[in-house]
Design a protein around this motif. Sequence first.
Motif, short mmCIF file in Angstrom:
data_model
loop_
_atom_site.label_atom_id
_atom_site.label_comp_id
_atom_site.label_asym_id
_atom_site.label_seq_id
_atom_site.Cartn_x
_atom_site.Cartn_y
_atom_site.Cartn_z
N SER A 51 38.13 45.16 30.64
CA SER A 51 39.44 44.52 30.74
C SER A 51 39.70 43.57 29.58
N VAL A 53 41.93 41.36 29.65
CA VAL A 53 42.19 40.07 30.29
C VAL A 53 40.87 39.36 30.55
N TRP A 54 39.91 40.09 31.10
CA TRP A 54 38.59 39.49 31.34
C TRP A 54 37.92 39.11 30.02
N MET A 57 39.40 35.90 29.03
CA MET A 57 39.04 34.85 29.98
C MET A 57 37.60 34.40 29.79
N LEU A 76 37.40 33.59 41.12
CA LEU A 76 38.66 34.32 41.30
C LEU A 76 39.09 34.08 42.75
N ASP A 79 41.80 36.48 44.66
CA ASP A 79 41.61 37.93 44.70
C ASP A 79 40.81 38.33 45.94
N PRO A 113 44.73 44.07 41.72
CA PRO A 113 43.93 43.48 40.63
C PRO A 113 43.83 44.38 39.41
N LYS A 116 46.76 43.36 37.55
CA LYS A 116 46.60 41.95 37.15
C LYS A 116 45.69 41.80 35.94
N TYR A 117 44.61 42.59 35.92
CA TYR A 117 43.62 42.46 34.85
C TYR A 117 43.67 43.61 33.84
N ASP A 118 44.76 44.40 33.88
CA ASP A 118 44.97 45.49 32.91
C ASP A 118 43.77 46.44 32.89
#
Length: 348
Positions: A51, A53-54, A57, A76, A79, A113, A116-118
């Motif tokens: 991800s 996003v991850w 992050m 998280l 979630d 999710p 949310k996290y692509d």
Amino acid sequence: MSKTEVSHKATQFTRYCIDDDGDLLLRVGSELAKETPFEFKVCSAAMRRASPVWKSMLFGPWNEAKPAQGDWIVYLPEDEPWPIRVILAIAHGAFEQVPKSISLSKLDCILIPIEKYDLIHIIRPWADTWVETVKNPKSNRISELTGSEHVMRINAAWELGCEDVVSAEITEFVFNLSVTSRKETYRYYYNHQQIEFDTHFGPCDLVEIVTELRLSLIQALLDFYHEVVKSRIPSESACLRSGWNLANERQLCDAVVLGGIWRYSKGSMPEILPEKATEYRESANELMRTLSNMFAGLPTLNVFHEGCSPAKKYSDFEEKTRQDERWKNVLRPHHKERMATQRKKTGL
């Protein structure tokens, strides 16, 4: 895999090891009252690869980045643990933990999710099977879906790029959504069941599109009804009988039809039909049923005036209205572009 109870900051987490050699503890669901929060031991590199996003992050200038010392713990809290566990299993190659078949509600939980996290690209091996759940929920019994399930279905179809399902669901809402409002707060109902549209999942302009088309459809129906009523006033007879000596008979014909409409309105409707669609709260399908029953049951003056009834005209109008392309070609270019991108990522 072992499970033990651990405590951190007054919250009890159920520990679940995804990767024995993992360097990151992912604590999920601590703010969900109905969920047991989990602590997953995972590999940060696997999450980074899965991800963007991850990656940002965990390896960017954020609080979630690896500390200089001590355990690396990331929270998280909002979630749900189960879908995160499935996603982590995919990211770590533990494919035996990924369900081959899945219910619509479970799929919806996973896709939240994922959006949310692509992460849509990582479900590629399961995309065909999961799309089948969207296209044929409840063994093809689409008519048995609840309002909430219709919302789940359109959200899942949107994320997986199923244009035909998204289009069909928008049309379903256009015809079957009823609305109440109080102090500019709107509540939406499907078959008298209140539903909520997730503004962060699914088409962002779904409510606007459904509202616009619903009002257009209802306005067309109300216009037909009021035109029938107005055509029966003394100065504009809608009676089909003609002749210089039939003026009184034509007036009686109009009066009989108007009387039938009034009697039906008083006996079978909670209120007189408004002129503006914004003032009508029930669904378009409910309005169609009302008008169909009303016109089909209208009396006529005698056998020579049976053709004066608006029943046949309304039946033809309703059929034509249902087939109107406005309620079928509902997808905008940006919808199609986004779903094409999703299909490319999943290989569909």
